[in-house]
Enzyme design. Structure first.
Site, PDB file in Angstrom:
ATOM      1  N   CYS A   2       0.844  -1.191   0.000  1.00  0.00           N
ATOM      2  CA  CYS A   2       0.000   0.000   0.000  1.00  0.00           C
ATOM      3  C   CYS A   2       0.884   1.248   0.000  1.00  0.00           C
ATOM      4  O   CYS A   2       2.055   1.188   0.332  1.00  0.00           O
ATOM      5  CB  CYS A   2      -0.867   0.016   1.246  1.00  0.00           C
ATOM      6  SG  CYS A   2      -1.748  -1.527   1.487  1.00  0.00           S
ATOM      7  N   ARG A  27       2.043   1.278  -5.906  1.00  0.00           N
ATOM      8  CA  ARG A  27       2.182   0.352  -4.776  1.00  0.00           C
ATOM      9  C   ARG A  27       0.906  -0.440  -4.498  1.00  0.00           C
ATOM     10  O   ARG A  27       0.911  -1.393  -3.717  1.00  0.00           O
ATOM     11  CB  ARG A  27       2.563   1.126  -3.508  1.00  0.00           C
ATOM     12  CG  ARG A  27       3.860   1.880  -3.627  1.00  0.00           C
ATOM     13  CD  ARG A  27       4.149   2.620  -2.360  1.00  0.00           C
ATOM     14  NE  ARG A  27       4.392   1.703  -1.273  1.00  0.00           N
ATOM     15  CZ  ARG A  27       5.566   1.164  -0.991  1.00  0.00           C
ATOM     16  NH1 ARG A  27       6.609   1.459  -1.737  1.00  0.00           N
ATOM     17  NH2 ARG A  27       5.708   0.340   0.011  1.00  0.00           N
ATOM     18  N   TRP A  75      -3.541  -2.041  -1.513  1.00  0.00           N
ATOM     19  CA  TRP A  75      -3.461  -3.349  -2.186  1.00  0.00           C
ATOM     20  C   TRP A  75      -3.928  -4.340  -1.136  1.00  0.00           C
ATOM     21  O   TRP A  75      -3.237  -4.587  -0.152  1.00  0.00           O
ATOM     22  CB  TRP A  75      -2.018  -3.608  -2.610  1.00  0.00           C
ATOM     23  CG  TRP A  75      -1.829  -4.821  -3.458  1.00  0.00           C
ATOM     24  CD1 TRP A  75      -1.969  -4.898  -4.811  1.00  0.00           C
ATOM     25  CD2 TRP A  75      -1.426  -6.126  -3.024  1.00  0.00           C
ATOM     26  NE1 TRP A  75      -1.688  -6.188  -5.239  1.00  0.00           N
ATOM     27  CE2 TRP A  75      -1.351  -6.956  -4.163  1.00  0.00           C
ATOM     28  CE3 TRP A  75      -1.134  -6.690  -1.783  1.00  0.00           C
ATOM     29  CZ2 TRP A  75      -0.998  -8.294  -4.108  1.00  0.00           C
ATOM     30  CZ3 TRP A  75      -0.771  -8.030  -1.725  1.00  0.00           C
ATOM     31  CH2 TRP A  75      -0.700  -8.813  -2.887  1.00  0.00           C
ATOM     32  N   ASN A 101       0.120  -0.069   6.218  1.00  0.00           N
ATOM     33  CA  ASN A 101       0.651  -0.914   5.144  1.00  0.00           C
ATOM     34  C   ASN A 101       1.262  -2.128   5.819  1.00  0.00           C
ATOM     35  O   ASN A 101       2.093  -1.974   6.704  1.00  0.00           O
ATOM     36  CB  ASN A 101       1.713  -0.094   4.382  1.00  0.00           C
ATOM     37  CG  ASN A 101       2.466  -0.902   3.354  1.00  0.00           C
ATOM     38  OD1 ASN A 101       2.067  -2.003   3.010  1.00  0.00           O
ATOM     39  ND2 ASN A 101       3.560  -0.352   2.874  1.00  0.00           N
ATOM     40  N   GLY A 102       0.831  -3.336   5.444  1.00  0.00           N
ATOM     41  CA  GLY A 102       1.402  -4.537   6.060  1.00  0.00           C
ATOM     42  C   GLY A 102       0.325  -5.492   6.517  1.00  0.00           C
ATOM     43  O   GLY A 102      -0.831  -5.391   6.099  1.00  0.00           O
ATOM     44  N   GLU A 488      10.943 -14.389 -18.856  1.00  0.00           N
ATOM     45  CA  GLU A 488      10.638 -12.979 -18.612  1.00  0.00           C
ATOM     46  C   GLU A 488       9.634 -12.455 -19.647  1.00  0.00           C
ATOM     47  O   GLU A 488       8.716 -11.707 -19.312  1.00  0.00           O
ATOM     48  CB  GLU A 488      11.954 -12.181 -18.621  1.00  0.00           C
ATOM     49  CG  GLU A 488      11.828 -10.675 -18.496  1.00  0.00           C
ATOM     50  CD  GLU A 488      11.140 -10.190 -17.222  1.00  0.00           C
ATOM     51  OE1 GLU A 488      10.880 -11.000 -16.323  1.00  0.00           O
ATOM     52  OE2 GLU A 488      10.836  -8.989 -17.151  1.00  0.00           O
ATOM     53  N   LYS A 492       5.989 -10.898 -18.728  1.00  0.00           N
ATOM     54  CA  LYS A 492       5.562  -9.551 -19.146  1.00  0.00           C
ATOM     55  C   LYS A 492       4.203  -9.609 -19.823  1.00  0.00           C
ATOM     56  O   LYS A 492       3.330  -8.797 -19.569  1.00  0.00           O
ATOM     57  CB  LYS A 492       6.553  -8.912 -20.119  1.00  0.00           C
ATOM     58  CG  LYS A 492       7.852  -8.391 -19.566  1.00  0.00           C
ATOM     59  CD  LYS A 492       7.759  -7.162 -18.703  1.00  0.00           C
ATOM     60  CE  LYS A 492       7.545  -7.503 -17.258  1.00  0.00           C
ATOM     61  NZ  LYS A 492       8.666  -7.857 -16.455  1.00  0.00           N
ATOM     62  N   GLU A 495       1.300 -10.575 -17.241  1.00  0.00           N
ATOM     63  CA  GLU A 495       0.960  -9.632 -16.172  1.00  0.00           C
ATOM     64  C   GLU A 495       0.255  -8.377 -16.673  1.00  0.00           C
ATOM     65  O   GLU A 495      -0.531  -7.795 -15.950  1.00  0.00           O
ATOM     66  CB  GLU A 495       2.172  -9.288 -15.301  1.00  0.00           C
ATOM     67  CG  GLU A 495       3.233  -8.461 -15.967  1.00  0.00           C
ATOM     68  CD  GLU A 495       4.423  -8.213 -15.053  1.00  0.00           C
ATOM     69  OE1 GLU A 495       4.244  -8.151 -13.834  1.00  0.00           O
ATOM     70  OE2 GLU A 495       5.539  -8.076 -15.569  1.00  0.00           O
ATOM     71  N   HIS A 511       8.841 -32.285 -24.239  1.00  0.00           N
ATOM     72  CA  HIS A 511       8.409 -33.080 -23.085  1.00  0.00           C
ATOM     73  C   HIS A 511       7.061 -32.614 -22.546  1.00  0.00           C
ATOM     74  O   HIS A 511       6.788 -32.761 -21.367  1.00  0.00           O
ATOM     75  CB  HIS A 511       9.487 -33.038 -22.006  1.00  0.00           C
ATOM     76  CG  HIS A 511      10.800 -33.555 -22.504  1.00  0.00           C
ATOM     77  ND1 HIS A 511      11.085 -34.892 -22.611  1.00  0.00           N
ATOM     78  CD2 HIS A 511      11.881 -32.894 -22.996  1.00  0.00           C
ATOM     79  CE1 HIS A 511      12.298 -35.047 -23.108  1.00  0.00           C
ATOM     80  NE2 HIS A 511      12.803 -33.841 -23.351  1.00  0.00           N
ATOM     81  N   LYS A 610       3.587  -2.891  -7.096  1.00  0.00           N
ATOM     82  CA  LYS A 610       4.991  -2.744  -7.476  1.00  0.00           C
ATOM     83  C   LYS A 610       5.922  -3.359  -6.446  1.00  0.00           C
ATOM     84  O   LYS A 610       6.915  -3.967  -6.794  1.00  0.00           O
ATOM     85  CB  LYS A 610       5.310  -1.262  -7.669  1.00  0.00           C
ATOM     86  CG  LYS A 610       6.708  -0.987  -8.160  1.00  0.00           C
ATOM     87  CD  LYS A 610       6.860  -1.358  -9.607  1.00  0.00           C
ATOM     88  CE  LYS A 610       8.271  -1.218 -10.107  1.00  0.00           C
ATOM     89  NZ  LYS A 610       8.484  -2.033 -11.307  1.00  0.00           N
TER      90      LYS A 610
HETATM   91  C1  F6R Z   1       7.263  -8.279 -12.832  1.00  0.00           C
HETATM   92  C2  F6R Z   1       7.583  -7.670 -11.558  1.00  0.00           C
HETATM   93  C3  F6R Z   1       7.662  -8.536 -10.353  1.00  0.00           C
HETATM   94  C4  F6R Z   1       8.889  -8.146  -9.519  1.00  0.00           C
HETATM   95  C5  F6R Z   1       8.893  -8.918  -8.188  1.00  0.00           C
HETATM   96  C6  F6R Z   1      10.139  -8.630  -7.372  1.00  0.00           C
HETATM   97  O1  F6R Z   1       7.262  -7.353 -13.854  1.00  0.00           O
HETATM   98  O2  F6R Z   1       7.771  -6.491 -11.477  1.00  0.00           O
HETATM   99  O3  F6R Z   1       7.702  -9.878 -10.694  1.00  0.00           O
HETATM  100  O4  F6R Z   1      10.040  -8.413 -10.257  1.00  0.00           O
HETATM  101  O5  F6R Z   1       7.763  -8.571  -7.447  1.00  0.00           O
HETATM  102  O6  F6R Z   1      10.230  -7.284  -7.035  1.00  0.00           O
HETATM  103  P1  F6R Z   1      11.575  -6.632  -6.560  1.00  0.00           P
HETATM  104  O7  F6R Z   1      12.535  -6.692  -7.685  1.00  0.00           O
HETATM  105  O8  F6R Z   1      11.211  -5.224  -6.204  1.00  0.00           O
HETATM  106  O9  F6R Z   1      12.059  -7.424  -5.387  1.00  0.00           O
END
Ligand code: F6R
Length: 615
Positions: A2, A27, A75, A101-102, A488, A492, A495, A511, A610
């Site tokens: 949050c 966030r 969040w 937050n938490g 990756e 992308k 998500e 497989h 994020k």
């Molecule tokens: C994907 C993404 C997440 C972060 C993950 C780790 O695009 O952003 O998968 O990579 O939540 O976050 P950090 O790097 O901040 O520990």
């Protein structure tokens, strides 16, 4: 998780809080709320939805005046996102108000005790339990708000960053943190509170970052006092000078932060190696590595822990550390590592990778490794973050703020830092020849220009995105260094566009996933010239004979894959070990354009946040 914003001072609090919440919306963004003291009473406005929705309803619900206030963008963890569960939450008397937050893990037992004492609850949140616990302590013990917060927090198990005030004493705000970040901006007789410094950057460059288990009592005209929550001891405030600029956290003419951040990669990668890669002298200078060279050279193995995209960067690093420096590497999901009783030796080196530096599982994995005596090195983007402080040493990625929820420039700059480390260690260990080493330095220095070139395929990628935007599934295949890139690319796409996508090692396709292939299945295959080109070409043939639609990511000038594939996207040639820095670029753009065409919220995809500060 949050986002928290607070203000106490001589300005109108409302616009500062609303603008601040917009900057922290990355966030969490399933609901938002604000509480203001308008000079006579407490006004609360909150709603499910975005900060823009909050602005709309608060127009009607509250007078927007007042010099003290707190705001939240959420969040959800406890309780579905709805108006009632949104923060702020008030205590039963209506005097105290909190944002949080938490997660309070023992909230259920605390709630039952409070219910037994006559308290009632409107929401399903742990936060409402906490504010009533504070109220209960304040009444029972007859203490001031700061003391009541302290006593209550000592009964709490979990993680928090909180901001609380009492409408009967609106010249004071109490804040505290354990496991979730909280910064206090210090202005001229005014204070700003926020989860990161972006909400107050235009007002002050002086900030205090609370440490875990610290709380602060902030009084208008009187200043700030920081104490340890456990033993009440006073802490000397350390005021940091912020380096952040307003332009860095704005969109700068791009439609989305994600697109801006994709295009920032040439600069971000340059900023990452600037001052570290000294090609003329054939030197790599990284203080965190240099100062701990013995630990690295004597390491039994390197364990890399991370989550999500950062974990993918860790997988790329596994290839490069083993390939160049001949150090055994294991890459672990932080969330699994921390809970599976791993064998950790004192001569292990743990590298934790995190853009935000706040990811709860990564932080917990670091603490576990430290408790077993391992040396812990952090690769973080956010300066002063929890992970940056918790690790024994580290290297920042210097990517600048990453605001789009989907990680882009964080990934390529993490790979850049890890490549520099692998090269430095391979030189020290003598596992690389001088000419190979110099070749790598030269090629790495040329990467930003080549990323620039890869970005020029923008229009062609948009054309391909338009063809495949309605697919329900997508496969991404790669081998060697480009296997993590396939993972990756798939992450992308899913998500931000919500299209199901899987990344796979190309040879592993036989497989299982090959059963999925038909004429409706787009398959992105990374097939650059260096590495296992011929093997990947055979995999492409296998796909073709099952009528799959092939999008090849190829080296400039490639003819063989062009013949077989439905589409190719070219990237400049480079060393195999550096190719992920280029092959990632078209995959980022492909996901971006598909999501835009599907009208998805690219910068704030549903259900994501994020920084994941809860486990
Ligand atoms: C994907 C993404 C997440 C972060 C993950 C780790 O695009 O952003 O998968 O990579 O939540 O976050 P950090 O790097 O901040 O520990």
């Amino acid at each position: 998780m949050c986002g928290i914003v607070g203000y106490i001072g001589h300005r109108e609090a409302y616009p500062i809080i609303i603008e601040g919440l917009k900057r922290l919306e990355y966030r969490g963004y399933d609901s938002a709320g604000i509480a203001l003291f308008d000079g006579t009473d407490l006004k609360v406005s909150k709603t499910k939805g975005k900060v823009a929705d909050l602005e709309n309803i608060s127009e009607k619900e509250i007078t927007k005046t007042g010099n003290v206030g707190i705001g939240h963008t959420r969040w959800a963890t406890h309780g579905v996102p709805n108006d009632v569960n949104s923060h702020p939450h008030t205590s039963n008397s209506g005097d105290l108000v909190i944002i949080h937050n938490g997660i309070i893990e023992n909230y259920e037992s605390l709630k039952q005790e409070l219910i037994a004492r006559g308290y009632t609850f409107k929401s399903d949140t742990d936060t409402e339990v906490l504010i009533n616990l504070i109220e209960d302590v304040k009444k029972q013990e007859d203490v001031k708000l700061g003391k009541a917060v302290q006593i209550a927090l000592n009964q709490v198990i979990g993680a928090y960053a909180i901001t609380v005030f009492d409408k009967n004493k609106p010249e004071e705000i109490v804040v505290a943190r354990l496991g979730s970040p909280l910064a206090v901006g210090i202005g001229e007789d005014e204070f700003f509170i926020a989860s990161d410094a972006s909400p107050f950057i235009e007002y002050t460059k002086d900030a205090i970052y609370l440490e875990d288990e610290e709380m602060a009592i902030i009084r208008f005209h009187k200043g700030i006092k920081i104490r340890k929550i456990k033993d009440d001891s006073l802490v000397d405030p350390y005021i940091q000078k912020l380096q952040l600029n307003l332009e860095e956290i704005e969109k700068g003419g791009y439609d989305h932060f994600m697109l801006k951040e994709i295009h920032e990669q040439p600069k971000a990668i340059t900023d990452t190696y600037r001052g570290r890669l000294l090609r003329d002298q054939a030197i790599i200078k990284m203080a965190g590595v240099e100062d701990n060279m013995k630990k690295f050279l004597n390491a039994n193995r390197i364990i890399i822990v991370a989550c999500g995209t950062s974990w993918h960067a860790g997988l790329v690093a596994e290839y490069i550390f083993e390939d160049l420096a001949r150090i055994p590497v294991e890459v672990e999901y932080a969330s699994e590592f921390r809970y599976r009783n791993p064998v950790i030796r004192e001569d292990d080196v743990l590298i934790a990778i995190s853009q935000s530096g706040e990811t709860a599982d990564t932080l917990a994995a670091i603490k576990l490794a430290k408790s077993k005596g391992a040396f812990v090195f952090g690769v973080c983007n956010v300066v002063g973050s929890s992970i940056a402080r918790e690790t024994d040493a580290g290297a920042y990625t210097h990517a600048g703020p990453e605001i789009g929820v989907a990680s882009t420039k964080a990934f390529t700059t993490q790979i850049t830092v890890l490549t520099l480390m692998a090269l430095r260690l391979s030189r020290a260990k003598g596992t690389i020849t001088s000419s190979e080493y110099r070749r790598h330095l030269l090629e790495l220095e040329m990467i930003p220009g080549k990323v620039e070139k890869a970005l020029e395929s923008d229009a062609h990628i948009r054309y391909i995105a338009d063809i495949y935007k309605d697919a329900s599934n997508c496969l991404y295949l790669g081998r060697g260094y480009n296997f993590p890139v396939a993972l990756e690319g798939a992450l992308k796409l899913k998500e931000i566009s919500y299209i199901h996508a899987e990344g796979y090692p190309a040879a592993e396709m036989k497989h299982g996933p090959i059963a999925l292939i038909d004429e409706n299945m787009p398959i992105v295959v990374i097939a650059t010239k260096k590495g296992h080109y011929e093997k990947v070409v055979s995999n492409i043939q296998e796909i073709k004979s099952r009528k799959g639609k092939i999008i090849g990511i190829v080296t400039e000038g490639d003819e063989q894959v062009k013949e077989l594939a439905d589409h190719v996207i070219e990237v400049p040639e480079t060393l195999e070990s550096l190719s992920p820095l280029l092959t990632t670029i078209p995959l980022q753009l492909l996901s971006y354009y598909i999501a835009v065409m599907l009208d998805k919220n690219v910068d704030q995809p549903r259900n994501l946040a994020k920084s994941v500060t809860v486990e």
